[in-house]
Design a protein around this motif. Sequence first.
Motif, PDB file in Angstrom:
ATOM      1  N   GLU A   1      38.074  44.005  44.900  1.00  0.00           N
ATOM      2  CA  GLU A   1      37.548  44.095  43.772  1.00  0.00           C
ATOM      3  C   GLU A   1      36.684  43.747  43.428  1.00  0.00           C
ATOM      4  O   GLU A   1      35.125  43.490  43.252  1.00  0.00           O
ATOM      5  CB  GLU A   1      38.763  43.828  42.944  1.00  0.00           C
ATOM      6  N   GLU A   2      36.698  42.100  44.234  1.00  0.00           N
ATOM      7  CA  GLU A   2      35.460  41.217  44.294  1.00  0.00           C
ATOM      8  C   GLU A   2      34.019  41.487  44.715  1.00  0.00           C
ATOM      9  O   GLU A   2      32.583  41.473  44.598  1.00  0.00           O
ATOM     10  CB  GLU A   2      35.722  39.207  44.757  1.00  0.00           C
ATOM     11  N   LEU A   3      34.285  42.483  45.998  1.00  0.00           N
ATOM     12  CA  LEU A   3      32.914  42.701  46.407  1.00  0.00           C
ATOM     13  C   LEU A   3      32.531  43.877  45.061  1.00  0.00           C
ATOM     14  O   LEU A   3      31.462  44.428  45.660  1.00  0.00           O
ATOM     15  CB  LEU A   3      33.696  43.490  48.188  1.00  0.00           C
TER      16      LEU A   3
ATOM     17  N   ILE B   1      39.025  28.351  38.726  1.00  0.00           N
ATOM     18  CA  ILE B   1      37.879  29.667  38.858  1.00  0.00           C
ATOM     19  C   ILE B   1      37.847  31.118  38.329  1.00  0.00           C
ATOM     20  O   ILE B   1      36.908  31.424  37.805  1.00  0.00           O
ATOM     21  CB  ILE B   1      36.830  29.191  40.278  1.00  0.00           C
ATOM     22  N   GLU B   2      38.847  31.651  38.487  1.00  0.00           N
ATOM     23  CA  GLU B   2      39.077  33.128  38.313  1.00  0.00           C
ATOM     24  C   GLU B   2      38.868  33.017  36.550  1.00  0.00           C
ATOM     25  O   GLU B   2      38.284  33.534  35.497  1.00  0.00           O
ATOM     26  CB  GLU B   2      40.139  33.608  38.960  1.00  0.00           C
ATOM     27  N   ALA B   3      39.691  31.300  35.951  1.00  0.00           N
ATOM     28  CA  ALA B   3      40.089  32.107  34.367  1.00  0.00           C
ATOM     29  C   ALA B   3      38.944  31.535  33.884  1.00  0.00           C
ATOM     30  O   ALA B   3      38.416  32.459  33.194  1.00  0.00           O
ATOM     31  CB  ALA B   3      41.074  30.590  34.209  1.00  0.00           C
TER      32      ALA B   3
ATOM     33  N   SER C   1      40.161  43.132  35.760  1.00  0.00           N
ATOM     34  CA  SER C   1      39.982  42.879  36.964  1.00  0.00           C
ATOM     35  C   SER C   1      40.194  41.482  36.870  1.00  0.00           C
ATOM     36  O   SER C   1      41.515  40.487  37.669  1.00  0.00           O
ATOM     37  CB  SER C   1      39.827  42.990  37.999  1.00  0.00           C
ATOM     38  N   GLU C   2      39.600  40.370  36.180  1.00  0.00           N
ATOM     39  CA  GLU C   2      38.980  39.530  35.926  1.00  0.00           C
ATOM     40  C   GLU C   2      40.421  38.498  35.579  1.00  0.00           C
ATOM     41  O   GLU C   2      40.829  37.342  36.236  1.00  0.00           O
ATOM     42  CB  GLU C   2      38.028  38.392  35.586  1.00  0.00           C
ATOM     43  N   ALA C   3      41.130  38.904  34.512  1.00  0.00           N
ATOM     44  CA  ALA C   3      42.373  37.819  34.318  1.00  0.00           C
ATOM     45  C   ALA C   3      43.372  38.597  35.081  1.00  0.00           C
ATOM     46  O   ALA C   3      44.218  37.194  35.065  1.00  0.00           O
ATOM     47  CB  ALA C   3      42.427  39.160  32.821  1.00  0.00           C
TER      48      ALA C   3
END
Length: 202
Positions: A72-74, A125-127, A155-157
């Motif tokens: 997902e990050e890519l 870091i994601e939060a 998706s970040e959550a």
Amino acid sequence: MKSNLITELPKINALKTPTSSAWVEQAISNLDTILLDHAQCERKAAGVALNLIFRYPSNAKMVRELTKIAREELEHFELVNQWLDRRNIPMRPLQPPPYGAGLKAQIRSQEPQRFLDSLLVSGLIEARSHERLGLIANYCPEPELAKFYHSLMASEARHFGVYWILADTYFDRELFLSRLDELAVVESELLAHLHPEPRVHS
Ligand SMILES: [Fe+2]
Ligand SMILES: [Fe+2]
């Protein structure tokens, strides 16, 4: 991952202090630089997930979850790069703010502490990214770009939820929550003074 896994954890308010309005102003006035830095953040997020897979290949649940995150990050990296193209922003490296290195310095070198700290730092870091990308989504004056930032939110959550669940899977809950608390204090301290260069984590 079963969706009910997240609700099994006590609600985690990981971030000790909310992002300042000064950061929002800095980011909104420098959207091109923020996009460039955001691309780097997505690339690094994919790299962090892959590094954990390389380092702990026997942790099957972790490998499965982080494979999804890395992919997902890519995908996010690709989407942000499309925005760079659209705005004619050439790809170039940016000097990172002290945030990432400051958090990395908190990761203890002995196992299993190293594994725990790595999961928690990634989760923090994601939060923070989730919080800040959400602020851009809300305050960005360009509707199309705001829509793009909104589209990243779900998706970040989920990503920060996955890191907490993994910490909860491999470590005693009390231990993980108390270490999370310590790291969250440092995370907020690292952002207490706005970095002069506009960055996602300035
Ligand atoms: Fe992302
Ligand atoms: Fe993410």
